[in-house]
Design a protein around this motif. Structure first.
Motif, short mmCIF file in Angstrom:
data_model
loop_
_atom_site.label_atom_id
_atom_site.label_comp_id
_atom_site.label_asym_id
_atom_site.label_seq_id
_atom_site.Cartn_x
_atom_site.Cartn_y
_atom_site.Cartn_z
N ILE A 61 -26.28 -44.39 2.83
CA ILE A 61 -27.56 -44.57 2.13
C ILE A 61 -27.58 -45.87 1.35
CG2 ILE A 61 -29.09 -43.61 0.36
CD1 ILE A 61 -27.95 -40.82 1.11
N ILE A 62 -26.52 -46.16 0.59
CA ILE A 62 -26.54 -47.33 -0.30
C ILE A 62 -25.50 -48.38 0.08
CG2 ILE A 62 -27.40 -45.92 -2.20
CD1 ILE A 62 -24.62 -46.00 -3.46
N GLY A 63 -24.64 -48.08 1.05
CA GLY A 63 -23.61 -49.03 1.43
C GLY A 63 -22.31 -48.75 0.69
N ASP A 64 -21.20 -49.07 1.33
CA ASP A 64 -19.88 -48.75 0.80
C ASP A 64 -19.60 -49.47 -0.52
OD1 ASP A 64 -17.18 -47.45 1.43
OD2 ASP A 64 -16.61 -49.53 1.05
N GLY A 65 -19.99 -50.73 -0.61
CA GLY A 65 -19.70 -51.49 -1.83
C GLY A 65 -20.40 -50.93 -3.04
N HIS A 66 -21.68 -50.61 -2.90
CA HIS A 66 -22.42 -50.04 -4.02
C HIS A 66 -21.85 -48.67 -4.40
CE1 HIS A 66 -25.36 -53.18 -4.24
NE2 HIS A 66 -25.77 -52.98 -3.00
N LEU A 67 -21.49 -47.87 -3.41
CA LEU A 67 -20.91 -46.56 -3.70
C LEU A 67 -19.61 -46.70 -4.47
CD1 LEU A 67 -20.60 -43.53 -3.57
CD2 LEU A 67 -19.75 -43.77 -1.21
N ARG A 68 -18.75 -47.60 -4.04
CA ARG A 68 -17.47 -47.80 -4.73
C ARG A 68 -17.70 -48.24 -6.17
NH1 ARG A 68 -12.73 -48.21 -1.35
NH2 ARG A 68 -13.30 -47.76 0.82
N GLU A 69 -18.67 -49.11 -6.38
CA GLU A 69 -18.96 -49.55 -7.75
C GLU A 69 -19.38 -48.37 -8.62
OE1 GLU A 69 -22.19 -52.30 -10.19
OE2 GLU A 69 -22.05 -52.50 -8.02
N LEU A 70 -20.30 -47.56 -8.12
CA LEU A 70 -20.79 -46.44 -8.92
C LEU A 70 -19.71 -45.39 -9.14
CD1 LEU A 70 -24.37 -45.85 -7.44
CD2 LEU A 70 -23.68 -47.28 -9.37
N ALA A 71 -18.93 -45.07 -8.10
CA ALA A 71 -17.95 -44.00 -8.19
C ALA A 71 -16.72 -44.40 -9.00
CB ALA A 71 -17.53 -43.55 -6.80
N LEU A 72 -16.35 -45.68 -8.95
CA LEU A 72 -15.16 -46.12 -9.66
C LEU A 72 -15.42 -46.43 -11.12
CD1 LEU A 72 -13.64 -48.42 -6.89
CD2 LEU A 72 -12.74 -46.21 -7.67
N THR A 73 -16.66 -46.80 -11.46
CA THR A 73 -17.00 -47.11 -12.85
C THR A 73 -17.63 -45.93 -13.58
OG1 THR A 73 -19.22 -47.93 -12.33
CG2 THR A 73 -17.41 -49.53 -12.25
N GLY A 74 -18.33 -45.07 -12.84
CA GLY A 74 -19.09 -44.00 -13.49
C GLY A 74 -20.28 -44.52 -14.27
N LYS A 75 -20.69 -45.77 -13.99
CA LYS A 75 -21.76 -46.41 -14.75
C LYS A 75 -23.12 -45.77 -14.46
CE LYS A 75 -22.80 -50.63 -13.41
NZ LYS A 75 -22.59 -52.02 -12.94
N ASP A 76 -24.05 -45.99 -15.38
CA ASP A 76 -25.43 -45.56 -15.20
C ASP A 76 -26.23 -46.70 -14.57
OD1 ASP A 76 -24.54 -43.40 -16.71
OD2 ASP A 76 -25.38 -44.21 -18.59
N ILE A 77 -27.14 -46.35 -13.68
CA ILE A 77 -28.06 -47.35 -13.15
C ILE A 77 -29.49 -46.85 -13.33
CG2 ILE A 77 -26.41 -48.28 -11.50
CD1 ILE A 77 -27.99 -46.78 -9.29
N ASP A 78 -30.42 -47.79 -13.50
CA ASP A 78 -31.82 -47.41 -13.70
C ASP A 78 -32.54 -47.33 -12.37
OD1 ASP A 78 -32.29 -50.06 -12.95
OD2 ASP A 78 -32.82 -50.71 -14.98
N ALA A 79 -33.81 -46.96 -12.42
CA ALA A 79 -34.58 -46.76 -11.20
C ALA A 79 -34.73 -48.04 -10.41
CB ALA A 79 -35.96 -46.18 -11.56
N ALA A 80 -34.87 -49.17 -11.09
CA ALA A 80 -35.03 -50.44 -10.39
C ALA A 80 -33.79 -50.76 -9.57
CB ALA A 80 -35.32 -51.56 -11.39
N ARG A 81 -32.61 -50.55 -10.15
CA ARG A 81 -31.37 -50.79 -9.40
C ARG A 81 -31.24 -49.78 -8.27
NH1 ARG A 81 -25.77 -52.14 -10.06
NH2 ARG A 81 -25.07 -52.37 -7.90
N ALA A 82 -31.60 -48.54 -8.53
CA ALA A 82 -31.52 -47.51 -7.50
C ALA A 82 -32.39 -47.87 -6.30
CB ALA A 82 -31.94 -46.16 -8.07
N GLU A 83 -33.58 -48.42 -6.57
CA GLU A 83 -34.46 -48.84 -5.48
C GLU A 83 -33.87 -50.04 -4.74
OE1 GLU A 83 -39.19 -49.80 -4.75
OE2 GLU A 83 -38.27 -50.34 -6.66
N LYS A 84 -33.30 -50.96 -5.47
CA LYS A 84 -32.74 -52.17 -4.87
C LYS A 84 -31.62 -51.86 -3.89
CE LYS A 84 -30.69 -56.65 -6.11
NZ LYS A 84 -30.26 -57.52 -7.23
N ILE A 85 -30.77 -50.88 -4.23
CA ILE A 85 -29.65 -50.55 -3.36
C ILE A 85 -29.98 -49.47 -2.33
CG2 ILE A 85 -27.98 -51.25 -5.12
CD1 ILE A 85 -27.42 -48.32 -5.70
N GLY A 86 -31.20 -48.94 -2.38
CA GLY A 86 -31.63 -47.99 -1.38
C GLY A 86 -31.38 -46.54 -1.72
N LEU A 87 -30.95 -46.25 -2.94
CA LEU A 87 -30.75 -44.86 -3.33
C LEU A 87 -32.07 -44.11 -3.35
CD1 LEU A 87 -28.95 -42.56 -4.29
CD2 LEU A 87 -29.12 -43.47 -6.61
#
Length: 282
Positions: free
Chosen positions: A173-199
């Motif tokens: 859905i969002i690509g391996d790199g974006h997934l690794r960033e989110l899963a390894l950091t546990g960071k929060d992202i807003d709706a704009a970023r979610a749309e940009k990466i395809g979530l």
């Protein structure tokens, strides 16, 4: 609202509300914990609801959303802790680990019921969508959000490897790199970023606009030949079904072996005491 066949036979629900209008079912998370946190009632009722929707020949599309301001705060940690007691009690031998694995697979199957539903599922997300909430929307076919939506694959921050589907379903859905960033950091992202990466496919000004967009998308799908729509979903899913199943099986075994730790106990304690945890890698 028109009640229909299998959906009409649903038992009284605590954590979910189901309404059917025409050929569209709307499933709303109710909690009852704050922020629609996902406790035992949710995990028990989710596969019952989606099994009924799958079996109902009149339902052609499903909208999934949260009540109140938020989609879900994710796992209701205090409510779920009794299920984890056998593996966290200090004597984590084969028996307790096997019991925990069985419990974990039940939770995985709850989320799988959303992905396996032959009727396309459109998730409408507002406010927080954390942890288990992301697992559930990753199992949907399409996601839309309001501008105030925030997302977090937060399990790493509480000393857990996410094990209910996010790590398996999000890469396509969002690509391996974006997934690794989110899963390894546990960071929060807003709706704009979610749309940009395809979530999410699209972002709307507010909760009602996002929900209305999800309803319209469901109506567009429901207007098409239902068996062909189911066929399209089936053909699209065959590319990822085996990989997801293998990944869930592996992470279940991994967490059954390695989840118990001093860091997890510290995460739980810090959560209860509302303070920042101090992890030591133990």
């Amino acid at each position: 609202m028109t009640a229909m066949t299998a959906t009409a036979k649903l038992p009284d629900l605590v954590s979910l509300k189901v309404e059917v209008t025409g050929h569209i079912a709307e499933v709303t998370l109710l909690g009852p914990s704050k922020g629609n946190a996902m406790g035992p009632d949710f995990w028990r009722e989710l596969p019952i609801v989606f099994g009924a929707l799958d079996a109902d020949p009149e339902v052609r599309a499903v909208v999934l959303t949260g009540s109140g301001k938020h989609f879900s705060y994710g796992l209701d940690l205090p409510a779920m802790m009794p299920s984890w007691a056998p593996i966290l009690g200090g004597e984590s031998l084969a028996g307790p680990r096997t019991e925990f694995l069985g419990h974990l697979r039940e939770l995985q199957e709850s989320v799988n019921s959303v992905a396996r539903c032959r009727k396309p599922v459109i998730a409408s997300i507002s406010g927080w969508c954390i942890g288990g909430g992301v697992d559930v929307i990753a199992a949907a076919d399409v996601r839309v959000a309001s501008a105030d939506a925030k997302f977090s694959v937060r399990e790493v921050k509480v000393a857990i490897v996410a094990d209910l589907g996010s790590l398996q379903r999000l890469a396509p859905i969002i690509g391996d790199g974006h997934l690794r960033e989110l899963a390894l950091t546990g960071k929060d992202i807003d709706a704009a970023r979610a749309e940009k990466i395809g979530l999410v496919n699209d972002v709307y000004p507010d909760q009602e606009a996002a929900l209305e967009a999800a309803r319209q998308l469901a109506a567009d799908i429901a207007a098409n030949p239902p068996l062909v729509v189911q066929g399209v979903k089936d053909v699209l899913s065959v590319n990822t079904e085996r990989q997801v199943a293998e990944g869930l099986r592996y992470v279940g075994a991994w967490n059954s072996a390695f989840l118990p730790s001093k860091d997890l106990a510290e995460a739980v304690q810090a959560f209860m005491e509302r303070r920042a945890p101090e992890y030591k890698g133990e």
